[in-house]
Design a protein around this motif. Structure first.
Motif, mmCIF file in Angstrom:
data_model
loop_
_atom_site.group_PDB
_atom_site.id
_atom_site.type_symbol
_atom_site.label_atom_id
_atom_site.label_comp_id
_atom_site.label_asym_id
_atom_site.label_seq_id
_atom_site.Cartn_x
_atom_site.Cartn_y
_atom_site.Cartn_z
ATOM 1 N N PRO A 20 0.875 -1.475 0.383
ATOM 2 C CA PRO A 20 0.065 0.027 -0.366
ATOM 3 C C PRO A 20 1.057 0.970 -0.354
ATOM 4 C CG PRO A 20 -0.691 -1.566 1.822
ATOM 5 C CD PRO A 20 0.473 -2.442 1.736
ATOM 6 N N TYR A 21 1.616 1.362 0.581
ATOM 7 C CA TYR A 21 2.998 2.381 0.675
ATOM 8 C C TYR A 21 3.516 3.121 -0.299
ATOM 9 C CZ TYR A 21 3.111 3.565 5.348
ATOM 10 O OH TYR A 21 2.496 4.008 6.604
ATOM 11 N N LEU A 22 3.639 1.526 -1.569
ATOM 12 C CA LEU A 22 4.219 1.561 -2.414
ATOM 13 C C LEU A 22 3.500 2.244 -3.975
ATOM 14 C CD1 LEU A 22 6.439 0.949 -4.258
ATOM 15 C CD2 LEU A 22 5.531 -1.515 -5.058
ATOM 16 N N TRP A 23 1.808 1.574 -3.455
ATOM 17 C CA TRP A 23 1.108 2.602 -4.570
ATOM 18 C C TRP A 23 0.921 4.561 -4.235
ATOM 19 C CZ3 TRP A 23 -3.115 -1.701 -2.294
ATOM 20 C CH2 TRP A 23 -2.765 -2.935 -2.896
ATOM 21 N N LEU A 24 1.016 4.355 -2.742
ATOM 22 C CA LEU A 24 0.764 5.915 -2.629
ATOM 23 C C LEU A 24 1.931 6.031 -3.673
ATOM 24 C CD1 LEU A 24 -0.603 7.819 -1.153
ATOM 25 C CD2 LEU A 24 0.729 7.879 1.095
ATOM 26 N N TRP A 25 2.846 5.781 -3.381
ATOM 27 C CA TRP A 25 4.257 6.543 -3.720
ATOM 28 C C TRP A 25 4.467 6.333 -4.856
ATOM 29 C CZ3 TRP A 25 7.467 3.616 -7.118
ATOM 30 C CH2 TRP A 25 8.349 4.374 -7.953
ATOM 31 N N PHE A 26 3.629 5.402 -5.891
ATOM 32 C CA PHE A 26 3.356 6.203 -7.146
ATOM 33 C C PHE A 26 2.551 7.024 -8.020
ATOM 34 C CE2 PHE A 26 1.600 4.270 -10.967
ATOM 35 C CZ PHE A 26 2.480 3.645 -12.067
ATOM 36 N N CYS A 27 1.372 6.816 -6.965
ATOM 37 C CA CYS A 27 0.496 8.193 -7.262
ATOM 38 C C CYS A 27 1.412 9.395 -7.576
ATOM 39 C CB CYS A 27 -0.482 7.617 -6.188
ATOM 40 S SG CYS A 27 -1.973 6.579 -6.825
ATOM 41 N N ILE A 28 2.371 9.778 -5.985
ATOM 42 C CA ILE A 28 3.162 11.023 -5.745
ATOM 43 C C ILE A 28 3.610 10.657 -7.017
ATOM 44 C CG2 ILE A 28 4.643 12.177 -4.066
ATOM 45 C CD1 ILE A 28 3.199 10.301 -1.779
ATOM 46 N N ARG A 29 4.346 9.744 -7.389
ATOM 47 C CA ARG A 29 5.363 10.364 -8.127
ATOM 48 C C ARG A 29 4.417 10.871 -9.152
ATOM 49 N NH1 ARG A 29 10.922 11.220 -9.053
ATOM 50 N NH2 ARG A 29 9.422 12.640 -9.453
ATOM 51 N N VAL A 30 3.654 10.097 -9.826
ATOM 52 C CA VAL A 30 2.533 10.224 -11.243
ATOM 53 C C VAL A 30 2.954 11.438 -10.957
ATOM 54 C CG1 VAL A 30 0.950 9.994 -12.816
ATOM 55 C CG2 VAL A 30 2.516 8.340 -11.997
ATOM 56 N N LEU A 31 1.902 12.329 -10.337
ATOM 57 C CA LEU A 31 0.897 13.459 -10.037
ATOM 58 C C LEU A 31 2.144 14.848 -9.733
ATOM 59 C CD1 LEU A 31 -1.841 12.323 -7.479
ATOM 60 C CD2 LEU A 31 -1.781 13.326 -9.787
ATOM 61 N N THR A 32 3.417 13.871 -9.274
ATOM 62 C CA THR A 32 4.307 15.504 -9.312
ATOM 63 C C THR A 32 5.056 15.309 -10.656
ATOM 64 O OG1 THR A 32 6.263 13.964 -8.005
ATOM 65 C CG2 THR A 32 3.936 15.828 -6.932
ATOM 66 N N LEU A 33 4.907 14.729 -11.533
ATOM 67 C CA LEU A 33 6.035 14.461 -12.816
ATOM 68 C C LEU A 33 6.445 16.389 -12.920
ATOM 69 C CD1 LEU A 33 5.237 11.676 -14.015
ATOM 70 C CD2 LEU A 33 7.848 12.306 -13.220
ATOM 71 N N PRO A 34 5.156 16.983 -13.448
ATOM 72 C CA PRO A 34 4.566 18.515 -13.870
ATOM 73 C C PRO A 34 5.752 18.892 -13.035
ATOM 74 C CG PRO A 34 2.633 17.390 -14.075
ATOM 75 C CD PRO A 34 3.022 16.668 -12.484
ATOM 76 N N LEU A 35 5.272 19.040 -10.914
ATOM 77 C CA LEU A 35 6.252 20.103 -10.586
ATOM 78 C C LEU A 35 7.877 20.078 -9.829
ATOM 79 C CD1 LEU A 35 2.975 19.297 -8.201
ATOM 80 C CD2 LEU A 35 3.196 21.042 -10.008
ATOM 81 N N PRO A 36 8.107 21.241 -9.350
ATOM 82 C CA PRO A 36 8.960 20.952 -9.332
ATOM 83 C C PRO A 36 9.983 19.947 -8.485
ATOM 84 C CG PRO A 36 8.496 23.745 -8.403
ATOM 85 C CD PRO A 36 7.363 22.467 -9.345
ATOM 86 N N LYS A 37 10.645 19.020 -8.687
ATOM 87 C CA LYS A 37 11.206 18.101 -7.924
ATOM 88 C C LYS A 37 10.981 18.195 -6.490
ATOM 89 C CE LYS A 37 14.778 15.669 -9.867
ATOM 90 N NZ LYS A 37 16.607 15.610 -10.234
ATOM 91 N N ARG A 38 11.299 19.446 -5.711
ATOM 92 C CA ARG A 38 10.854 19.298 -4.812
ATOM 93 C C ARG A 38 9.709 19.215 -3.823
ATOM 94 N NH1 ARG A 38 11.993 24.817 -5.823
ATOM 95 N NH2 ARG A 38 10.146 25.755 -6.002
ATOM 96 N N TRP A 39 8.669 19.416 -4.880
ATOM 97 C CA TRP A 39 7.004 19.189 -4.307
ATOM 98 C C TRP A 39 7.091 17.166 -4.479
ATOM 99 C CZ3 TRP A 39 4.283 22.472 -2.071
ATOM 100 C CH2 TRP A 39 4.328 23.505 -2.451
#
Length: 382
Positions: free
Chosen positions: A36-55
């Protein structure tokens, strides 16, 4: 009589079974809650792709890495009943700053001390490691460790590092420029971290005579005295980190770790033995002067000479000097305050599995497919 024999056998086996249960259940829970943590991380990774890396790093540290590290400590420090006894320059209050954590390396369980100290300091979400390159291939976890920002190091042969003092050389690291780039990237993107480094490069074990002999040979080659309880440190990684971070680095915590067993002797426990055999974790903290470290490339040799003396003294007295008694500090606060919320948070992440057949299927697929994808990616993962 046969019944009595079985009863006696059960009474003999019961403590062994309970010990195995006590150590294996936490391991199963920690591994089982990872998908479940891995799923959450994957969602964060995808959603923040257009944003600065620090986000990406802010959200990942806040929602994934930090809670999971504190969840680990719920078992390793909270439920275990193991005492963490601290000495030296123990911080009096939380101070979540960019720091370098340097320690002697005896066993796999050393990460528990890192997590415990970082959690108490307020840096649980910011833990980063210099780690052996092979660890990025650990099933499921390796992918995430890489994306979190761990720096994986491949060992090279002995090299000479240009310094003002010709005595100072070190075992090197392959792809030094790549490692410099990773450290520089953390500074440029203002990524908060507590970088953890075990400069010996491998675990100290008195039974590994070949490793100790190589360490002694290296010490003699640069004019240093041989160490008895630690290996000669490799200075390249620490000096590179200090140099590249510059003003972004605020503190250096120099830590010496010793494990005391339930019998009162010194041990070097693996991950499961930690819960079964350890009674007290002793660790001595020294906060290093940043200016001295930045101006003296051989500061790690001084550090490990002190560690060697501290462990030598511990063998005689069963204690380090400067015990942190009699005043309020980060270890006088209850561990439950740090771990209760992460336990509830993890339970909330895992709860949908009990109500959704599709999620349970996805859970099993994650356990089966992610390790296979890692194996397939090995030829392309430098």
């Amino acid at each position: 009589n046969e019944y009595k024999s079985y009863l006696r056998l059960d009474m003999i086996c019961a403590p062994v079974t309970l010990k195995a249960f006590a150590s294996s259940v936490p391991a199963a829970v920690l591994i089982g809650s990872a998908p479940p943590y891995l799923w959450l991380w994957f969602c964060i990774r995808v959603l923040t792709l257009p944003l600065p890396k620090r986000w990406y790093h802010k959200l990942e540290q806040l929602l994934c890495w930090g809670p999971y590290q504190r969840f680990c400590m719920f078992f390793m420090e909270g439920l275990s009943g193991i005492e963490f006894k601290v000495y030296g320059d123990v911080p009096r209050k939380k101070d979540a700053v960019n720091a370098l954590f340097v320690a002697n390396h005896q066993c796999v369980s050393d990460w528990v001390v890192v997590d415990s100290f970082a959690m108490r300091l307020g840096n649980a979400g910011y833990i980063h490691f210099f780690a052996k390159n092979a660890l990025k291939f650990v099933p499921m976890f390796g992918v995430y460790w890489h994306q979190h920002g761990l720096i994986f190091v491949r060992k090279d042969h002995i090299i000479r590092i240009p310094t003002n003092n010709a005595l100072y050389s070190s075992y090197g690291m392959k792809d030094k420029e790549g490692i410099r780039k990773q450290i520089r990237d953390k500074r440029i993107n203002n990524i908060p971290m507590m970088m953890t480094l075990f400069p010996e490069g491998t675990r100290f074990n008195p039974e590994r005579v070949d490793v100790i002999e190589k360490s002694h040979a290296y010490a003699r080659s640069v004019g240093l005295s041989e160490f008895k309880h630690v290996l000669t440190p490799r200075i390249a990684g620490a000096n590179m980190f200090v140099e590249e971070l510059g003003d972004h680095l605020k503190k250096i915590y120099d830590v010496t770790i010793v494990y005391e067993s339930i019998k009162g002797d010194m041990i070097r426990p693996d991950a499961l033995e930690f819960l079964d055999l350890v009674r007290t974790v002793h660790f001595h903290i020294r906060e290093r002067d940043l200016k001295h470290v930045q101006n003296e490339e051989g500061w790690l040799f001084e550090s490990f000479r002190e560690k060697d003396a501290l462990i030598e003294g511990f063998e005689e007295t069963k204690s380090f000097p400067d015990a942190a008694d009699g005043y309020e500090h980060i270890y006088t606060r209850s561990v439950w305050k740090e771990t209760l919320v992460p336990v509830l948070y993890t339970a909330a992440l895992c709860a949908p599995l009990f109500f959704s057949r599709r999620l349970r299927k996805l859970y099993l697929q994650t356990l089966a497919v992610v390790p296979l994808l890692q194996i397939a990616a090995i030829p392309f993962w430098k």
